[in-house]
Design a protein around this motif. Sequence first.
Motif, PDB file in Angstrom:
ATOM      1  N   ALA A  41       0.883  -1.164   0.000  1.00 19.58           N
ATOM      2  CA  ALA A  41       0.000   0.000   0.000  1.00 19.58           C
ATOM      3  C   ALA A  41       0.927   1.223   0.000  1.00 19.58           C
ATOM      4  O   ALA A  41       1.911   1.251  -0.717  1.00 19.58           O
ATOM      5  N   GLN A  42       0.625   2.251   0.796  1.00 16.93           N
ATOM      6  CA  GLN A  42       1.561   3.342   1.054  1.00 16.93           C
ATOM      7  C   GLN A  42       1.822   3.335   2.561  1.00 16.93           C
ATOM      8  O   GLN A  42       1.226   2.564   3.295  1.00 16.93           O
ATOM      9  N   ASN A  43       2.700   4.201   3.047  1.00 17.78           N
ATOM     10  CA  ASN A  43       3.085   4.045   4.455  1.00 17.78           C
ATOM     11  C   ASN A  43       2.293   4.875   5.448  1.00 17.78           C
ATOM     12  O   ASN A  43       2.526   4.796   6.653  1.00 17.78           O
ATOM     13  N   VAL A  44       1.315   5.667   4.966  1.00 18.47           N
ATOM     14  CA  VAL A  44       0.393   6.385   5.851  1.00 18.47           C
ATOM     15  C   VAL A  44      -0.990   6.445   5.200  1.00 18.47           C
ATOM     16  O   VAL A  44      -1.138   6.213   4.001  1.00 18.47           O
ATOM     17  N   CYS A  45      -1.995   6.845   5.996  1.00 21.25           N
ATOM     18  CA  CYS A  45      -3.396   6.583   5.661  1.00 21.25           C
ATOM     19  C   CYS A  45      -3.979   7.362   4.487  1.00 21.25           C
ATOM     20  O   CYS A  45      -4.473   6.767   3.531  1.00 21.25           O
ATOM     21  N   GLY A  46      -3.995   8.707   4.519  1.00 20.35           N
ATOM     22  CA  GLY A  46      -4.580   9.453   3.408  1.00 20.35           C
ATOM     23  C   GLY A  46      -3.896   9.171   2.083  1.00 20.35           C
ATOM     24  O   GLY A  46      -4.560   8.875   1.078  1.00 20.35           O
ATOM     25  N   PRO A  47      -2.560   9.250   2.039  1.00 20.43           N
ATOM     26  CA  PRO A  47      -1.859   8.906   0.798  1.00 20.43           C
ATOM     27  C   PRO A  47      -2.155   7.490   0.317  1.00 20.43           C
ATOM     28  O   PRO A  47      -2.235   7.240  -0.892  1.00 20.43           O
ATOM     29  N   SER A  48      -2.327   6.564   1.252  1.00 23.84           N
ATOM     30  CA  SER A  48      -2.639   5.195   0.865  1.00 23.84           C
ATOM     31  C   SER A  48      -3.978   5.123   0.147  1.00 23.84           C
ATOM     32  O   SER A  48      -4.143   4.388  -0.830  1.00 23.84           O
ATOM     33  N   ARG A  49      -4.936   5.914   0.605  1.00 23.23           N
ATOM     34  CA  ARG A  49      -6.261   5.877   0.003  1.00 23.23           C
ATOM     35  C   ARG A  49      -6.304   6.554  -1.361  1.00 23.23           C
ATOM     36  O   ARG A  49      -6.981   6.079  -2.275  1.00 23.23           O
ATOM     37  N   SER A  50      -5.609   7.663  -1.516  1.00 26.84           N
ATOM     38  CA  SER A  50      -5.618   8.294  -2.847  1.00 26.84           C
ATOM     39  C   SER A  50      -4.915   7.395  -3.866  1.00 26.84           C
ATOM     40  O   SER A  50      -5.332   7.320  -5.025  1.00 26.84           O
ATOM     41  N   ALA A  51      -3.860   6.699  -3.451  1.00 25.90           N
ATOM     42  CA  ALA A  51      -3.172   5.778  -4.356  1.00 25.90           C
ATOM     43  C   ALA A  51      -4.075   4.617  -4.748  1.00 25.90           C
ATOM     44  O   ALA A  51      -4.129   4.205  -5.912  1.00 25.90           O
ATOM     45  N   LEU A  52      -4.788   4.075  -3.767  1.00 27.96           N
ATOM     46  CA  LEU A  52      -5.697   2.952  -4.039  1.00 27.96           C
ATOM     47  C   LEU A  52      -6.797   3.356  -5.011  1.00 27.96           C
ATOM     48  O   LEU A  52      -7.138   2.608  -5.939  1.00 27.96           O
ATOM     49  N   LEU A  53      -7.363   4.539  -4.831  1.00 24.52           N
ATOM     50  CA  LEU A  53      -8.502   4.969  -5.636  1.00 24.52           C
ATOM     51  C   LEU A  53      -8.129   5.353  -7.058  1.00 24.52           C
ATOM     52  O   LEU A  53      -8.936   5.195  -7.983  1.00 24.52           O
ATOM     53  N   THR A  54      -6.919   5.859  -7.251  1.00 18.38           N
ATOM     54  CA  THR A  54      -6.551   6.443  -8.545  1.00 18.38           C
ATOM     55  C   THR A  54      -5.502   5.664  -9.321  1.00 18.38           C
ATOM     56  O   THR A  54      -5.286   5.941 -10.506  1.00 18.38           O
ATOM     57  N   GLY A  55      -4.780   4.743  -8.671  1.00 16.39           N
ATOM     58  CA  GLY A  55      -3.673   4.063  -9.331  1.00 16.39           C
ATOM     59  C   GLY A  55      -2.456   4.947  -9.495  1.00 16.39           C
ATOM     60  O   GLY A  55      -1.593   4.660 -10.330  1.00 16.39           O
ATOM     61  N   ARG A  56      -2.352   6.015  -8.680  1.00 17.66           N
ATOM     62  CA  ARG A  56      -1.276   6.990  -8.803  1.00 17.66           C
ATOM     63  C   ARG A  56      -0.614   7.211  -7.444  1.00 17.66           C
ATOM     64  O   ARG A  56      -1.299   7.305  -6.419  1.00 17.66           O
ATOM     65  N   TYR A  57       0.728   7.287  -7.466  1.00 20.59           N
ATOM     66  CA  TYR A  57       1.441   7.546  -6.219  1.00 20.59           C
ATOM     67  C   TYR A  57       0.942   8.841  -5.578  1.00 20.59           C
ATOM     68  O   TYR A  57       0.441   9.738  -6.271  1.00 20.59           O
ATOM     69  N   PRO A  58       1.085   8.963  -4.262  1.00 16.63           N
ATOM     70  CA  PRO A  58       0.507  10.113  -3.550  1.00 16.63           C
ATOM     71  C   PRO A  58       0.994  11.474  -4.018  1.00 16.63           C
ATOM     72  O   PRO A  58       0.228  12.442  -3.966  1.00 16.63           O
ATOM     73  N   HIS A  59       2.246  11.583  -4.469  1.00 15.82           N
ATOM     74  CA  HIS A  59       2.696  12.909  -4.907  1.00 15.82           C
ATOM     75  C   HIS A  59       1.981  13.345  -6.176  1.00 15.82           C
ATOM     76  O   HIS A  59       1.955  14.530  -6.501  1.00 15.82           O
ATOM     77  N   ARG A  60       1.352  12.395  -6.870  1.00 16.74           N
ATOM     78  CA  ARG A  60       0.524  12.744  -8.020  1.00 16.74           C
ATOM     79  C   ARG A  60      -0.955  12.861  -7.624  1.00 16.74           C
ATOM     80  O   ARG A  60      -1.661  13.760  -8.079  1.00 16.74           O
ATOM     81  N   SER A  61      -1.442  11.938  -6.799  1.00 19.44           N
ATOM     82  CA  SER A  61      -2.875  11.851  -6.506  1.00 19.44           C
ATOM     83  C   SER A  61      -3.311  12.685  -5.314  1.00 19.44           C
ATOM     84  O   SER A  61      -4.514  12.854  -5.097  1.00 19.44           O
ATOM     85  N   THR A 119      -6.961  -6.170   2.398  1.00 20.61           N
ATOM     86  CA  THR A 119      -5.632  -5.640   2.687  1.00 20.61           C
ATOM     87  C   THR A 119      -5.777  -4.499   3.692  1.00 20.61           C
ATOM     88  O   THR A 119      -6.859  -4.253   4.222  1.00 20.61           O
ATOM     89  N   THR A 120      -4.684  -3.802   3.960  1.00 21.47           N
ATOM     90  CA  THR A 120      -4.717  -2.695   4.917  1.00 21.47           C
ATOM     91  C   THR A 120      -3.934  -1.521   4.366  1.00 21.47           C
ATOM     92  O   THR A 120      -3.228  -1.646   3.357  1.00 21.47           O
ATOM     93  N   ASP A 121      -4.072  -0.347   4.998  1.00 22.50           N
ATOM     94  CA  ASP A 121      -3.557   0.881   4.384  1.00 22.50           C
ATOM     95  C   ASP A 121      -2.073   1.118   4.610  1.00 22.50           C
ATOM     96  O   ASP A 121      -1.425   1.825   3.832  1.00 22.50           O
ATOM     97  N   ASN A 122      -1.513   0.561   5.658  1.00 22.67           N
ATOM     98  CA  ASN A 122      -0.088   0.737   5.965  1.00 22.67           C
ATOM     99  C   ASN A 122       0.245  -0.135   7.171  1.00 22.67           C
ATOM    100  O   ASN A 122      -0.620  -0.838   7.703  1.00 22.67           O
ATOM    101  N   GLY A 123       1.486  -0.071   7.600  1.00 22.66           N
ATOM    102  CA  GLY A 123       1.890  -0.870   8.746  1.00 22.66           C
ATOM    103  C   GLY A 123       1.361  -0.331  10.070  1.00 22.66           C
ATOM    104  O   GLY A 123       0.674   0.686  10.113  1.00 22.66           O
ATOM    105  N   PRO A 124       1.691  -0.998  11.162  1.00 26.39           N
ATOM    106  CA  PRO A 124       1.133  -0.662  12.470  1.00 26.39           C
ATOM    107  C   PRO A 124       1.921   0.427  13.197  1.00 26.39           C
ATOM    108  O   PRO A 124       3.065   0.727  12.871  1.00 26.39           O
ATOM    109  N   TRP A 125       1.287   0.981  14.215  1.00 26.97           N
ATOM    110  CA  TRP A 125       1.948   1.939  15.104  1.00 26.97           C
ATOM    111  C   TRP A 125       2.884   1.157  16.031  1.00 26.97           C
ATOM    112  O   TRP A 125       2.485   0.727  17.108  1.00 26.97           O
ATOM    113  N   ASN A 126       4.126   1.009  15.664  1.00 27.07           N
ATOM    114  CA  ASN A 126       5.025   0.236  16.526  1.00 27.07           C
ATOM    115  C   ASN A 126       6.404   0.865  16.650  1.00 27.07           C
ATOM    116  O   ASN A 126       7.337   0.213  17.105  1.00 27.07           O
ATOM    117  N   GLN A 127       6.551   2.135  16.258  1.00 28.24           N
ATOM    118  CA  GLN A 127       7.849   2.786  16.332  1.00 28.24           C
ATOM    119  C   GLN A 127       8.105   3.316  17.736  1.00 28.24           C
ATOM    120  O   GLN A 127       7.237   3.974  18.325  1.00 28.24           O
TER     121      GLN A 127
END
Length: 443
Positions: free
Chosen positions: A69-89, A251-259
């Motif tokens: 997916a992508q590594n954070v939530c909003g960018p992950s969703r725009s990528a999923l919806l559009t087929g475009r990396y977040p810096h584009r979508s 699937t899921t939008d990114n990894g877990p809060w574990n840092q």
Amino acid sequence: MKTLTHLFICLLSSVASAIASDAARPNILIIFTDDQGYGDLGCFGSERHETPRMDQLAEEGTKFTSFYAQNVCGPSRSALLTGRYPHRSGGWGMPASEITWAELMQEVGYETICIGKWDVSDRRAIIDRMPLAQGFDYYFGPLGANDNGKVTFHENNEPAGGTDDMGSLTRLYTDKAIKYLEEKRDETKPFVLYLSHTMMHTDIDASERFRGTSEGGLYGDVVEEFDYETGRLLDTLDDLGLSENTLVIYTTDNGPWNQPAYTEKEKGHPPGSIFWGNSGPLRNGKGSCYEGGARVPCIIRWPGKVEAGATSSAIFATLDFLPTFAKIAGFKVPKDRIIDGADQTELLLGEKPKGNRNTFFYEAHINRWENTYTVNGMRFGKWKFLKAEHTVPGYCKDTDREEVVELYDLEVDIGETNNLADQHPEIVKRMQAELAAFWNANE
């Protein structure tokens, strides 16, 4: 406003849909969780969480172990919806001019439903960037996250109340999905249902039925409730006679809060609890450009089409949904913009075991409010390259990381423990060039 090119695409898509009969086109169900770890399900190695329904889904379909997916939530969703990396979508600030697969599927006769977390309209009620303007016939859910332990709902474009009972959300969204399928669905059309759960994001909770019942603490309770509720939804497909012609994607939008940089601040803890997910064999988690940030669990079931009980290590991504759905549903991929996704139909059908993707780029948001991004590395086949300096938010910074160029062989070192950059300078040089070319590409 959408471009004239998009209107032309819609016309072509209508022709394509006439060729592909509705009987041959599957329904599509996307089950999308929030901040769930790669190692949180039994079928992905968890020994703490009991997930019989997800394990059954894996037995009935294929597990994808190199899925991104992508590594954070909003960018992950725009990528999923559009087929475009977040810096584009656009990530959280996805503009109205972006074209989603929902719009394109709607144009070729699909009924389109979105239930749950939206998170691409800057978490605000901006009508032309909300689900109905982006191709969905029906929407129910919150426009953003639950960072303060509260959510505010919209039904279509209208406010629909809210709640601070986080333990009610997984069942609520599932109930809404089931009710739509049972009572509102247009039986003359194929459907795509995008179910985007709030759990397991930050202020987690489980319902009274599940709270305190797992061996994994509160987080485990949430995982096991999700498993149960997903089972209810899958049973509904069975009851309605829809399972055989429904492509189910989990699937899921990114990894877990574990840092440690996040957990040591104890931000977002319910009192007395530590609840973050498990990245399994992967390094780090949400926000990171190590594998634990963007590599996520994925299971796909399509009876008679996707191999049952199989595991695939092919590189696959949410970016690929739009072009793959284009092939399956019969619409045309937009030609007026860069589409980063690859058509993975042959991968799903077992005709091309390695699929049509050989690269993945690890992006990170620099500033959510300014909606700015950078790229920190890439995967090319088995090789993964990371720049010396990572630009990531403070909460996910690996405070022990030495700022050096990194190169890993992910086929033998999934945990990114053995830096091979000094041993393969020619590969580093090639990947640096590929990374620069990607980032400098024009629309």
